[in-house]
Design an enzyme around this catalytic site. Structure first.
Site, mmCIF file in Angstrom:
data_model
loop_
_atom_site.group_PDB
_atom_site.id
_atom_site.type_symbol
_atom_site.label_atom_id
_atom_site.label_comp_id
_atom_site.label_asym_id
_atom_site.label_seq_id
_atom_site.Cartn_x
_atom_site.Cartn_y
_atom_site.Cartn_z
ATOM 1 N N HIS B 182 -2.940 4.724 5.637
ATOM 2 C CA HIS B 182 -2.758 3.150 5.521
ATOM 3 C C HIS B 182 -2.404 2.651 6.885
ATOM 4 C CE1 HIS B 182 1.752 4.535 4.555
ATOM 5 N NE2 HIS B 182 1.179 5.146 5.583
ATOM 6 N N ARG B 209 -8.413 8.128 2.909
ATOM 7 C CA ARG B 209 -7.807 9.186 1.774
ATOM 8 C C ARG B 209 -8.486 10.412 1.232
ATOM 9 N NH1 ARG B 209 -3.982 4.820 -0.788
ATOM 10 N NH2 ARG B 209 -3.197 3.938 0.890
ATOM 11 N N ALA B 320 7.329 -6.816 5.069
ATOM 12 C CA ALA B 320 5.819 -6.085 5.159
ATOM 13 C C ALA B 320 5.161 -6.188 4.019
ATOM 14 C CB ALA B 320 6.001 -4.624 5.787
#
Lengths: 809, 352
Positions: B182, B209, B320
């Site tokens: 990420h 991923r 965030a």
């Protein structure tokens, strides 16, 4: 997890419609991803409770029988039934003609039609769980509780709604019915009723009959056990089987089913040992010995090693702690005495053991998520009670409870100030308290702090550690959508320039404006592609766990993926011309630390210069080459105000004599050249050349930041044009001649406009024609001045390059 | 020469000039005519110069005659020029008609990859709210990708990110270097760099991923991460900022919805949905009949994360968020298969 509302209702009243409840749970953090409904397809008049009056043999088939069923209102129907367990006196699920059922032959849900089975016309059916769509067992019919009312709709008895919930890793409590019930209670203001765990105990204390020793208290925080003798192992009652099936579990036998049922109730994994097989009646919780073997319940022999934790008897391992029991102590039909284990094991060690053995179970999944040790005795007593109720027997007096890892319940101090600081709103204290009470938090007295609330988290929650965890609890139960919405009121922080980001953006825009199409390709590549593109140096970083050979290496060049992309589009796009570029990183290994990720530009050009057009039929038949690519690079660099020289260069993948390095000041920033046909052939790129250009953007950025952008006044005096054609050795670079001519103070610019070999030009020579623009900043040049300047230039060209004048105008 | 001679000369000149003028059919010859008769060295000027030899009273009379002739010729010239121009325009508008339905010259049209376009659009939306674009490494350490984000080794939350590990055998410990799963590691990197000063950034970039691909999953994808940290930033600010973003990118009338969700590096954690812009929340295939589309994960920066990078969590708060770019583009353009993005079939790319 599958949560049947019928099960949930045992602990908390459900007053909301299922969809509304699912919505509230979802908004509060327990996502209901799907809602399954059982019995909604059963028409009330077609799928009903039947009573088997008698069972006759089928005249023509030994395996088939003819039960006669009372379906209510005095209506008796005789049908053909293949199930071995059908018997007179049973209450069963009966489907009449037209009922929509799962057809085991066609695999579809369709209306039930009359059928002639071995000479007997059968209208209707005694159903199994498979046909009803509530299970996959087709070996026997579903037998309903005796008290079921004949003729009543089956949906009234078996109908249910099942929530499919998604559980986030922080909320293991929501892997259980009680955990979800507490959520429901918090959202609806209802109270949770915990299940009955009281049972009669025998006189003989458990300690006299069994011993438990925790040899490794760092990995086993608590071990509780009860002992039940004289049990009768057998199938579970229907309600228990139904509950497990709806929750997605397979019924096995009453003892095992109860351990699973209570695990789903409390979230506490349990295990039943056949105590008769436990040597010396001793349980030892210890680390596995190196090389120790254990056959687990799934029939696999597993080689263990420390620090995997096992449950052992006096001599051998009999279970893999927190993961799965051992076959050597498995409860079977002959089991009469059970030692029931309800323990708490270390999360990390359980996770590592399950990962190492590739054996993830319902138990390991829960222990990995750090469930609370307080659950162990509660679940133990509940399961013991159910075993006594269902499988009979007597429980020894008391339970064993070793609790070396005991620690105080987690507490959190919550202030009104913090709630406001985090959420941006002041929530009234009485609202805060009512939310927290509904979630099971308890207020404690704080010895040190007077303001705020000193809170103890409920025993089923293992995710409450800091004040903000409780702030989230308040916000999520009140609802995030009820929280205020504001814009940031603080001033915008100081910004630092981001030149690389800007350069990438401009580069992309300029290339797109020049007719190039951007591609984005995978960062990982294969050995095969690296070899085909001959981008072997430097040796790329590899994946330790590659998904496949196709994506094994971090690319150090964009060439391979560009050539592959050309291949993908070759036949469909060649006629319109392929002009592709990519701005991506390459990953250059460094000695020790993370790789050097270099932003890199690659472009490729091949095929027709123009798509077919009636305006330029001939141009549409010309294939692009080196100078098309160079033109794009020149246009890009000139727009970026970067001066570059193109110098003849060599590259193993590119054609000699058709390759130039791009030089800005002292730096070579890139290369442009025609790809060698031997490489093109490997990518099946045939018929026409491919020219690529590659630019290292960090190096280009250095040149760009040095580039001046100051304004120069344009001369207001007229230009004078002269054309000359020179004959030089074919090896003389035109750029050298251009640079040389440009040095003359009257020369404004030089443009080559024709290159010619053959004809009257001697072999080994070439003729280049230039247009030279003369201009002064001081006055209008006379033709005499221009003529003298040109003569001077020609004389010096002759001296410098041996250039002969071929023609002049 | 007498005055009569002079007048007669002038009159002859005038009639010759006018006769000649009548025969002129193009602009260049008309210009020649003007030079011959009216130019600085032309015939009329020459005639005027000869008048100097006449006695003063005759000179005046002849001069007037000459000036009248000049005026006459100038007017005749202007009129003839106008006539010629009009005739020429009339010809142009009836001559050389084109088949305007034929295609024009093929001007080359390039274009940007749809991911680049959506990344820009989203970064621009946040830039308008004071967020600055920064970028970070794709090859990351376990420390930044996980540990500094409150995801210790062996934590079950690690299952949320299936990781591709980089082989650093002999250089570093196994499982110490990875392809970032990420863009969140930049949260820690930026805060460390900003050294307890306010932060408001947006971080676009590639992530990876270990995942099997299908129509909605790709192992290689782009995320945009946002981070705002300062004294006094609240959950209400998070909601307001993301609501504004949704309106900028998905339309002014969008509604948003926040539900509780879990990410180890935020507390409280949230997921934002927007009402389906295809069916206006009525329920369709794209929103799976729910009327809502999940678009991003968000939350208040976890105090442990702040502490770990030297920000005092009792003084500083922040929010965030992170979102997948391909999903955004798929929603906006009705793309049904994420695998189209990086297969680079031009028949797909040319539609953007």
């Amino acid at each position: 997890m599958q949560v049947p509302l019928s099960w949930l209702k045992k602990y908390v009243p459900i007053t909301l419609p299922p969809r509304e409840l699912a919505h509230r749970l979802t908004m509060g953090g327990v996502e209901v991803g799907g809602i399954g409904e059982i019995g909604t397809s059963w028409e009330p008049d077609k799928v009903v409770v039947g009573h088997v009056l008698k069972v006759d043999p089928h005249p023509n088939a030994d395996r088939l029988r003819l039960p006669t069923v009372d379906v209510g209102n005095g209506e008796h129907i005789t049908v053909v039934c293949g199930a071995p367990n059908v018997a007179a006196g049973q209450k069963i699920a009966f489907a009449k003609e037209g009922a929509r059922l799962f057809n085991t032959h066609s695999g579809h849900i369709e209306p039930l039609r009359p059928a002639n089975i071995r000479g007997f016309k059968s209208v209707g059916m005694v159903c199994s769980v498979l046909e009803l769509g509530i299970g996959d067992d087709h070996t026997g019919i579903l037998v309903l509780p005796d008290e079921s009312e004949i003729g009543s709709p089956l949906a009234d008895i078996l109908g249910d709604v099942i929530f499919e919930t998604e559980t986030t890793p922080n909320r293991p409590d929501c892997l259980s019915m009680l955990g979800i019930a507490h959520e429901v209670a918090a959202h609806t203001g209802q109270a949770v009723t915990e299940p009955d765990a009281d049972y009669p105990e025998d006189d003989d204390p458990i300690e006299k009959q069994a011993t438990v020793e925790i040899a490794d208290p760092d990995l086993c925080y608590r071990y509780t056990a009860s002992l039940i003798s004289g049990v009768k192992v057998g199938p579970s009652p229907q309600w228990l089987q139904d509950a497990l099936v709806k929750a997605g579990q397979r019924p096995i036998n009453n003892v095992v089913d109860i351990t699973n049922y209570v695990m789903l109730e409390y979230n506490q994994p349990l295990h039943a040992f056949d105590f008769g097989k436990v040597k010396e009646r001793r349980i030892i919780v210890r680390q596995a010995r190196k090389g120790e073997e254990l056959e687990t319940l799934d029939g696999v022999k597993r080689k263990l090693s420390p620090p995997m934790l096992v449950i052992a008897d006096a001599s051998d391992a009999i279970g893999l702690a927190g993961v799965m029991g051992g076959a050597n102590s498995e409860v079977s039909d002959g089991t009469t005495t059970i030692l029931l284990e309800s323990a708490n094991f270390d999360a990390v060690n359980t996770r590592r053991t399950a990962a190492a053995l590739k054996l993830s179970t319902g138990a390991s999944y829960r222990f990995e998520r750090s469930i609370r040790a307080e659950l162990a005795p509660l679940a133990l007593r509940r399961a013991t009670k159910l075993i006594l109720d269902i499988a009979g027997g007597k429980a020894a007096k008391g339970i064993i409870d070793h609790y070396p890892g005991e620690k105080p319940a987690p507490t959190v101090h919550l202030t009104r100030k913090r709630i406001k600081q985090v959420l941006g709103t002041d929530i009234p204290p009485d609202k805060v308290e009512s939310v927290l009470t509904s979630l099971g938090f308890t207020k404690k007295k704080s010895s040190t702090k007077n303001d705020g609330l000193h809170l103890e988290a409920p025993y089923w929650r293992s995710d409450i550690a800091i004040e903000d965890d409780v702030v989230e609890e308040i916000a999520r139960i009140i609802g995030y959508d009820e929280m205020p919405t504001t814009t940031i009121a603080t001033s915008i922080p100081h910004h630092a320039p981001q030149p690389m980001w800007e350069l990438k953006q401009r580069t992309r825009d300029l290339l797109a404006a020049a007719g190039m199409r951007e591609i984005v390709t995978y960062s990982l590549t294969s050995q095969a592609t690296i070899e085909k593109a001959e981008t072997l140096e430097p040796k790329p970083l590899a994946m330790a766990n590659p998904m496949s050979a196709q994506f094994q290496y971090l690319r150090t060049s964009l060439r391979g993926s560009m050539l592959e992309t050309l291949a993908t589009n070759w036949h469909t796009s060649l006629r319109d011309g392929l002009r592709l570029f990519e701005v991506s990183r390459v990953y250059m290994p460094t000695k020790a630390d993370l790789p050097d990720e270099r932003e890199t530009l690659i472009g490729a050009i091949a095929g027709r210069r123009l798509p077919l057009s009636w305006l330029a039929k001939e141009l549409g038949e010309v294939d692009m080459g080196f100078f098309d690519a160079k033109g794009v690079v020149q246009s890009l660099l000139s727009s970026l105000r970067i001066e570059a020289a193109f110098e003849p260069s060599e590259n193993n993948a590119l054609l000699p004599g058709r390759t130039a390095s791009i030089v800005c000041g002292d730096h070579t920033v890139g290369i442009v050249g025609e790809v060698h046909p031997r490489i093109l052939a490997r990518f099946d790129l045939t018929e026409t050349p491919v020219t690529i250009f590659e630019i290292d953007l960090p190096k280009l950025l250095q040149s760009a930041s040095a580039a001046s952008r100051s304004y120069a006044t344009a001369s207001r005096f007229p230009e004078s044009l002269r054309d000359i054609a020179l004959v030089v050795d074919s090896g003389v670079p035109s750029s050298n001649i251009e640079a040389f001519v440009s040095q003359h103070k009257m020369v404004q610019r030089v443009t080559p406009f024709d290159v010619f070999t053959g004809g009257d030009v001697p072999t080994g020579k070439k003729s280049i024609a230039y247009e030279i623009v003369f201009q002064s900043e001081k006055d209008t040049l006379t033709s005499e001045q221009v003529g003298r300047a040109l003569e001077d230039i020609l004389r010096r060209l002759q001296k410098e390059f041996g250039a002969e004048l071929r023609s002049q105008s | 020469m007498t005055a009569e001679d002079a007048s007669s000369n002038i009159s002859d000149l005038q009639s010759r000039a006018l006769t000649e003028l009548e025969t002129l059919q193009d602009a260049r010859r008309l210009e020649d005519w003007r030079v011959v008769y009216l130019g600085r060295k032309g015939k009329l000027t020459q005639t005027l110069r000869t008048l100097g030899s006449l006695p003063p009273e005759q000179r005046r009379e002849a001069g007037q005659a000459a000036n009248r002739a000049k005026t006459t010729l100038e007017e005749a010239y202007d009129n003839h020029l106008k006539t010629l121009e009009e005739a020429s325009f009339a010809t142009s508008s009836t001559k050389g008609r084109l088949d305007v339905t034929l295609p024009g010259w093929p001007v080359l049209r390039g274009g940007l990859h749809p991911t680049t376009q959506i990344v820009r659009e989203i970064c621009n939306a946040f830039a308008s709210m004071g967020f600055q674009v920064v970028e970070g490494p794709e090859v990351e350490s376990d420390e930044y990708n996980f540990e500094k984000l409150n995801i210790p080794k062996d934590h079950p939350a690690r299952d949320m990110w299936n990781t591709l590990w980089v082989d650093y055998t002999g250089i570093q410990d196994e499982h110490s270097v990875l392809l970032r799963t990420h863009t969140s590691p930049m949260q820690a990197r930026i805060m460390e760099k900003m050294d307890s000063k306010p932060v408001r950034v947006i971080v676009p970039g590639k992530c990876y991923r270990y995942e099997a691909t299908d129509a909605t999953h790709e192992w290689h994808f782009f995320q945009v991460e946002g981070l705002a940290v300062d004294k006094g930033i609240t959950f209400a600010d998070l909601k307001g900022t993301l609501y504004e973003f949704a309106r900028l990118v998905f339309g002014q009338n969008r509604k948003v919805r926040f539900r509780c969700d879990y990410f180890p590096f935020v507390e409280p954690g949230a997921e934002m949905s927007i009402d389906c812009f295809l069916c206006d929340g009525q329920g369709c295939r794209v929103c799976k009949k729910t009327g809502w589309i999940e678009v991003l994960g968000a939350g208040m920066v976890h105090p442990k994360v702040l502490e770990g990078v030297g920000y005092d969590p009792s003084v500083y708060t922040g929010f965030a968020f992170g979102m997948g770019m391909e999903r955004m583009a798929m929603l906006k353009h009705g793309i049904e298969d994420i695998r189209l993005f990086y297969s680079n079939d031009l028949r797909f790319l040319k539609q953007f």
